[in-house]
Design an enzyme around this catalytic site. Structure first.
Site, PDB file in Angstrom:
ATOM      1  N   HIS B 274       0.845  -1.189   0.000  1.00 36.12           N
ATOM      2  CA  HIS B 274       0.000   0.000   0.000  1.00 36.12           C
ATOM      3  C   HIS B 274       0.888   1.249   0.000  1.00 36.12           C
ATOM      4  O   HIS B 274       1.866   1.317   0.750  1.00 36.12           O
ATOM      5  CB  HIS B 274      -0.874  -0.057   1.256  1.00 36.12           C
ATOM      6  CG  HIS B 274      -1.874   1.046   1.390  1.00 36.12           C
ATOM      7  ND1 HIS B 274      -1.516   2.360   1.593  1.00 36.12           N
ATOM      8  CD2 HIS B 274      -3.231   1.020   1.371  1.00 36.12           C
ATOM      9  CE1 HIS B 274      -2.614   3.099   1.689  1.00 36.12           C
ATOM     10  NE2 HIS B 274      -3.658   2.318   1.559  1.00 36.12           N
ATOM     11  N   ARG B 322      -2.591   0.994  -4.501  1.00 32.86           N
ATOM     12  CA  ARG B 322      -2.402  -0.461  -4.555  1.00 32.86           C
ATOM     13  C   ARG B 322      -2.674  -0.947  -5.974  1.00 32.86           C
ATOM     14  O   ARG B 322      -3.302  -0.232  -6.770  1.00 32.86           O
ATOM     15  CB  ARG B 322      -3.401  -1.167  -3.625  1.00 32.86           C
ATOM     16  CG  ARG B 322      -3.355  -0.754  -2.193  1.00 32.86           C
ATOM     17  CD  ARG B 322      -4.371  -1.583  -1.401  1.00 32.86           C
ATOM     18  NE  ARG B 322      -5.450  -0.784  -0.853  1.00 32.86           N
ATOM     19  CZ  ARG B 322      -6.600  -1.290  -0.390  1.00 32.86           C
ATOM     20  NH1 ARG B 322      -6.815  -2.601  -0.441  1.00 32.86           N
ATOM     21  NH2 ARG B 322      -7.532  -0.501   0.098  1.00 32.86           N
ATOM     22  N   LYS B 325      -6.183  -0.451  -7.977  1.00 34.69           N
ATOM     23  CA  LYS B 325      -7.020   0.558  -7.305  1.00 34.69           C
ATOM     24  C   LYS B 325      -6.983   1.849  -8.118  1.00 34.69           C
ATOM     25  O   LYS B 325      -6.236   1.976  -9.092  1.00 34.69           O
ATOM     26  CB  LYS B 325      -6.531   0.792  -5.869  1.00 34.69           C
ATOM     27  CG  LYS B 325      -6.808  -0.402  -4.945  1.00 34.69           C
ATOM     28  CD  LYS B 325      -8.191  -0.362  -4.323  1.00 34.69           C
ATOM     29  CE  LYS B 325      -8.252   0.667  -3.205  1.00 34.69           C
ATOM     30  NZ  LYS B 325      -9.607   0.730  -2.603  1.00 34.69           N
ATOM     31  N   ASP B 328      -5.598   8.551  -6.798  1.00 36.99           N
ATOM     32  CA  ASP B 328      -6.033   9.419  -5.698  1.00 36.99           C
ATOM     33  C   ASP B 328      -4.916  10.432  -5.442  1.00 36.99           C
ATOM     34  O   ASP B 328      -3.750  10.050  -5.293  1.00 36.99           O
ATOM     35  CB  ASP B 328      -6.296   8.568  -4.447  1.00 36.99           C
ATOM     36  CG  ASP B 328      -6.738   9.386  -3.222  1.00 36.99           C
ATOM     37  OD1 ASP B 328      -6.451  10.600  -3.160  1.00 36.99           O
ATOM     38  OD2 ASP B 328      -7.358   8.803  -2.321  1.00 36.99           O
ATOM     39  N   CYS B 330      -3.862  11.955  -2.959  1.00 43.02           N
ATOM     40  CA  CYS B 330      -3.004  11.866  -1.765  1.00 43.02           C
ATOM     41  C   CYS B 330      -1.749  11.050  -2.058  1.00 43.02           C
ATOM     42  O   CYS B 330      -0.702  11.265  -1.449  1.00 43.02           O
ATOM     43  CB  CYS B 330      -3.756  11.330  -0.554  1.00 43.02           C
ATOM     44  SG  CYS B 330      -4.127   9.572  -0.585  1.00 43.02           S
ATOM     45  N   TYR B 331      -1.850  10.124  -3.019  1.00 38.21           N
ATOM     46  CA  TYR B 331      -0.659   9.316  -3.357  1.00 38.21           C
ATOM     47  C   TYR B 331       0.358  10.119  -4.170  1.00 38.21           C
ATOM     48  O   TYR B 331       1.461   9.629  -4.410  1.00 38.21           O
ATOM     49  CB  TYR B 331      -1.069   8.023  -4.072  1.00 38.21           C
ATOM     50  CG  TYR B 331      -1.932   7.150  -3.197  1.00 38.21           C
ATOM     51  CD1 TYR B 331      -1.405   6.604  -2.028  1.00 38.21           C
ATOM     52  CD2 TYR B 331      -3.262   6.908  -3.497  1.00 38.21           C
ATOM     53  CE1 TYR B 331      -2.195   5.841  -1.184  1.00 38.21           C
ATOM     54  CE2 TYR B 331      -4.059   6.140  -2.652  1.00 38.21           C
ATOM     55  CZ  TYR B 331      -3.522   5.618  -1.504  1.00 38.21           C
ATOM     56  OH  TYR B 331      -4.306   4.866  -0.667  1.00 38.21           O
ATOM     57  N   ASP B 374      -8.852  14.462  -3.962  1.00 40.79           N
ATOM     58  CA  ASP B 374      -8.533  13.090  -4.363  1.00 40.79           C
ATOM     59  C   ASP B 374      -8.614  12.985  -5.892  1.00 40.79           C
ATOM     60  O   ASP B 374      -7.652  12.678  -6.583  1.00 40.79           O
ATOM     61  CB  ASP B 374      -9.541  12.192  -3.616  1.00 40.79           C
ATOM     62  CG  ASP B 374      -9.714  10.789  -4.179  1.00 40.79           C
ATOM     63  OD1 ASP B 374      -9.224  10.517  -5.281  1.00 40.79           O
ATOM     64  OD2 ASP B 374     -10.365   9.964  -3.520  1.00 40.79           O
ATOM     65  N   ASP B 381      -9.958  18.833   0.983  1.00 46.78           N
ATOM     66  CA  ASP B 381      -9.716  18.819   2.432  1.00 46.78           C
ATOM     67  C   ASP B 381      -8.241  19.099   2.683  1.00 46.78           C
ATOM     68  O   ASP B 381      -7.440  19.132   1.744  1.00 46.78           O
ATOM     69  CB  ASP B 381     -10.158  17.474   3.045  1.00 46.78           C
ATOM     70  CG  ASP B 381      -9.528  16.283   2.359  1.00 46.78           C
ATOM     71  OD1 ASP B 381      -8.326  16.354   2.034  1.00 46.78           O
ATOM     72  OD2 ASP B 381     -10.224  15.271   2.128  1.00 46.78           O
ATOM     73  N   HIS B 384      -5.760  16.125   1.519  1.00 45.57           N
ATOM     74  CA  HIS B 384      -5.430  16.048   0.091  1.00 45.57           C
ATOM     75  C   HIS B 384      -4.701  17.307  -0.394  1.00 45.57           C
ATOM     76  O   HIS B 384      -3.916  17.242  -1.343  1.00 45.57           O
ATOM     77  CB  HIS B 384      -6.691  15.790  -0.740  1.00 45.57           C
ATOM     78  CG  HIS B 384      -7.197  14.379  -0.632  1.00 45.57           C
ATOM     79  ND1 HIS B 384      -8.132  13.996   0.301  1.00 45.57           N
ATOM     80  CD2 HIS B 384      -6.854  13.256  -1.310  1.00 45.57           C
ATOM     81  CE1 HIS B 384      -8.353  12.697   0.172  1.00 45.57           C
ATOM     82  NE2 HIS B 384      -7.598  12.222  -0.790  1.00 45.57           N
TER      83      HIS B 384
END
Lengths: 312, 465
Positions: B274, B322, B325, B328, B330-331, B374, B381, B384
């Site tokens: 992850h 992952r 998936k 997003d 945040c990654y 995201d 937020d 993010h």
């Protein structure tokens, strides 16, 4: 109706500890509702007095209903349950709907783990987990919890494997299910060698999944992992890989992952460096261009020591 | 071979081709549009399986929502010279000032996470070039109320100490900086608290009786290093009963066990690889020693790099956390910031597609009214916003590790992270202009450049306590 602790005779002996914000304009301050603020005041007071009682259990339930992400309340609740010898089966029944509402909550899962550990039985947990996964089939906490459960109660059995297969069957791209299969079949072995029959079975399983969707990376990663773990040479997969990517037919590649593995197979063969380069070029230019930097990096490694090159 | 399919007619590449052939699209959006289509066409994966599952459906829907933002400019932002939306600096500053401010009663569920809101907002603001020293006093007393008498920080007054809250609190104090902020931390109690978190298997729990995962190992190393606490376990540390004498005992091996068969890093041994846990693992190792030494010693690097590389979604350009998936924002940090550490360990730069990530952040992760998201369709937020900005910084700047850098700080134990150097901007195929630059970010601590060194210097030579 909120419980009004201040007006409740059963709480008359407790003096609540008010919220302290440290200064006149604290940052990210919350204008707590009176109900939350009062309940927290009583929690701070009972925690300071190390009180473990039925009424505190009720208080924690009340606060959790207002803020389920409050780890302090969960940790203290676990301690209360332990100290008053509460009925833990009741705790699980109470927990189920809460957990379903808050799928991504670390605290709920850890709490559940603590309770089930003490209860000493995994009964009912399988079906409960399935309900959770129906809502979010890749939920990290749920899968991690399931692994803990399998380890704790030694559930490395055929039924668990069959259930995992059903999850993969439902969505062959569910990587969490593939990881769980690895955990069941390979992870449990620790450092021990895998039986040949198991290695064969796993290789066939992954290959079958790849044939259904050759661009699905989950079974490719699984396949590579099994081959590495069994210390088989990557070249043992060459015939299979050629079904999806053959340098003689560069316009008929069906899987970039096959091409990736093919590059690796050629990389490990001193006489096939040019073929490796060609496979990596196809990836960089045509079949997986967003990763061109990476494929070119792999190309650069072709001239360095063999140990630095092995991927699969 | 029967089920292996040739590229299908609905693949994004084909769809893009259809679009680029359309005069209508050209007319309404003009040349900027054709530039993007050319780019998207270049990075779109040509292969696609026909087998439909929940995962492929979710991916298709997601791409459908994102493509308009990569193809055009639905938010009507001002564009930079690459026809991409400019970094909406003023709007993001306003948003983050708000997330640092007051919250209504219905936000009670963030009560235990308040330290995070301070960290994310402050870090995000500094990334945007804001001076946050004006918040110093308020940060100090906000955390004074959350500091636990037994050491560490909770989410707020009266809450039990938690390593995530403690991490966010210490980093926030480091960001505002100054002796008063540093000295507000009860180091002796912190040392004991961290000693209590150390586990028999080498890892760390997040709270007393709480879960053990790789966040714990990373947070503990960050705090020990920044506060220059002794590596020796306090006398009352429970894991001394298992023969441990140091915080480092069995730690590298424990992190190593978190690397799974895919090459990525998981929360705990056996779990799925992850992105967020990968950064925690690499960060932990990069504090334990120089990345060149520790990453190569404890991890299978070729496999890790393969997995990290696979996280970049095409044609989105952003990262997923992952295998299989969705992208997003945040990654952008959790995976994007792994690269500086990995490149330091491998001695090579340019392993990943910085440009594609930069495009995703500028075009798809900026919310119309400020703050970052995201993906399109989600609300912004602080989380993010902070991590998209850290990711944007990672696309723009080159950091290298050099033992000889900063000779004056980080000579003692856990001193490795004080020897990073900023080598300048990464210009190749860039998608940003000067106006889109995000400030320098420390590659391990994710705080403004120089701030970690100031804090460490303050405590060096002070001894324990």
């Amino acid at each position: 109706m909120p419980i009004l602790y201040g007006a409740n005779p059963t709480w008359a002996d407790v003096t609540p500890v008010p919220q302290e914000d440290g200064g006149p304009h604290p940052l990210a301050a919350i204008a707590y509702a009176e109900e939350y603020s009062e309940a927290m005041g009583y929690l701070r007071a009972v925690m300071a007095a190390n009180e473990y009682s039925q009424r505190v259990l009720g208080l924690t339930e009340h606060i959790i209903s207002l803020n389920p992400a409050h780890y302090t309340v969960w940790l203290y609740r676990a301690k209360v349950l332990d100290q008053i010898g509460a009925n833990l089966a009741d705790e699980i029944s109470w927990l189920n709907p809460t957990a379903l509402q808050h799928l991504k909550n670390y605290q709920i899962w850890h709490h559940r783990q603590t309770i089930i550990d003490k209860l000493g039985s995994p009964e009912g947990e399988g079906p409960f987990i399935s309900t959770m996964l129906e809502q979010d089939s890749k939920n990290y906490h749920v899968w991690s919890y399931r692994q803990w459960l399998v380890k704790r109660f030694d559930l490395f059995d055929e039924a668990e494997l069959a259930w995992t297969e059903s999850m993969i069957e439902a969505d062959a791209r569910n990587n969490s299910a593939w990881n769980h299969r690895w955990f069941l079949v390979v992870g449990r072995k620790g450092g021990q060698a895998l039986e040949e029959s198991i290695v064969d079975r796993e290789i066939q399983y992954a290959k079958a999944a790849i044939r259904k969707a050759p661009q699905n990376q989950s079974p490719w990663n699984y396949l590579g992992g099994v081959v590495r773990r069994a210390q088989l040479p990557a070249s043992s997969l060459k015939d299979f890989v050629l079904e999806f990517a053959d340098l003689d037919e560069p316009d008929k590649v069906f899987s970039s992952h096959a091409l990736d593995l093919l590059a690796d197979i050629y990389t490990q063969d001193e006489d096939k460096k040019d073929e490796a380069r060609k496979a990596l070029d196809l990836l960089a230019v045509k079949y997986d261009p967003i990763r061109a930097h990476y494929w070119n990096y792999r190309k650069g490694l072709l001239d360095s020591s063999p140990a630095a090159q092995q991927i699969a | 071979m029967s089920a292996a399919q040739a590229p299908s007619s609905t693949s994004p590449a084909v769809r893009l081709e259809e679009l680029s052939d359309s005069d209508f699209e050209e007319e309404i959006i003009g040349t900027a549009m054709s530039d993007h289509l050319e780019y998207l066409h270049r990075v779109a994966p040509p292969l696609r399986d026909l087998l439909e599952t929940d995962t492929s459906k979710a991916q298709d829907e997601t791409l459908e929502a994102i493509l308009p933002f990569l193809e055009g400019n639905p938010n009507e932002f001002d564009l930079n010279s690459h026809h991409l939306p400019k970094l909406q600096r003023k709007k993001h500053v306003a948003f983050l000032e708000k997330t640092l401010g007051n919250y209504p009663a219905q936000m009670a569920p963030m009560d235990a996470a308040r330290p995070w809101f301070l960290y994310w907002s402050l870090q995000g603001l500094t990334a945007l070039g804001e001076d946050v020293s004006k918040y110093q006093e308020r940060v100090i007393y906000t955390f004074a109320a959350a500091q636990h008498p037994m050491g560490g920080y909770g989410g707020g007054h009266g809450q039990l100490p938690h390593l995530a809250a403690t991490y966010a609190a210490v980093l926030s104090l480091v960001i505002v900086g100054g002796a008063e902020a540093y000295d507000s931390i009860n180091r002796k109690a912190m040392w004991h608290y961290l000693g209590n978190m150390k586990q028999a298997d080498g890892g760390f729990t997040m709270s007393p009786g709480g879960e053990e995962d790789i966040r714990g190992a990373f947070c503990a190393m960050v705090i020990l290093s920044l506060l220059d606490l002794p590596l020796e376990l306090p006398p009352d540390a429970p894991s001394r009963a298992h023969g441990h004498t140091s915080f480092m005992d069995n730690l590298g091996g424990w992190v190593s066990r978190c690397q799974n068969y895919e090459g990525g890093i998981s929360a705990a041994p056996g779990n799925e690889a992850h992105g967020a846990y990968a950064f925690c693992g690499l960060g932990c190792l990069s504090i334990m020693g120089s990345p060149t030494e520790t990453l190569n010693k404890y991890l299978d690097m070729p496999l890790l790099i393969h997995w990290l590389s696979s996280r970049q979604c095409a044609p989105e350009g952003g990262f997923s956390g992952r295998t299989n998936k969705l992208v997003d924002g945040c990654y952008s940090h959790w995976i994007g910031s792994c690269w500086a550490l990995v490149e330091a360990a491998s001695g090579k730069t340019g392993l990943w597609n910085r440009s594609a990530l930069g495009r995703y952040i500028l075009a798809a992760a900026q919310f119309k009214k400020g703050g970052l998201v995201d993906k399109p369709g989600k609300r912004p937020d602080a989380y993010h916003s902070c991590y998209n900005l850290a990711g944007l910084s990672a696309t723009q700047r080159v950091y290298t590790f050099d033992e000889a850098m900063n000779g004056n700080v980080g000579k003692g134990h856990l001193g490795a992270p004080y020897h990073w150097e900023e080598k300048g901007l990464y210009e190749e195929d860039k998608a940003w202009d000067e106006g889109d630059l995000v400030d320098r970010v420390h590659p391990v601590f994710i705080v403004p450049w120089g701030k970690a060194e100031e804090c460490r210097s303050h405590f060096e030579g002070k001894g324990v306590v």
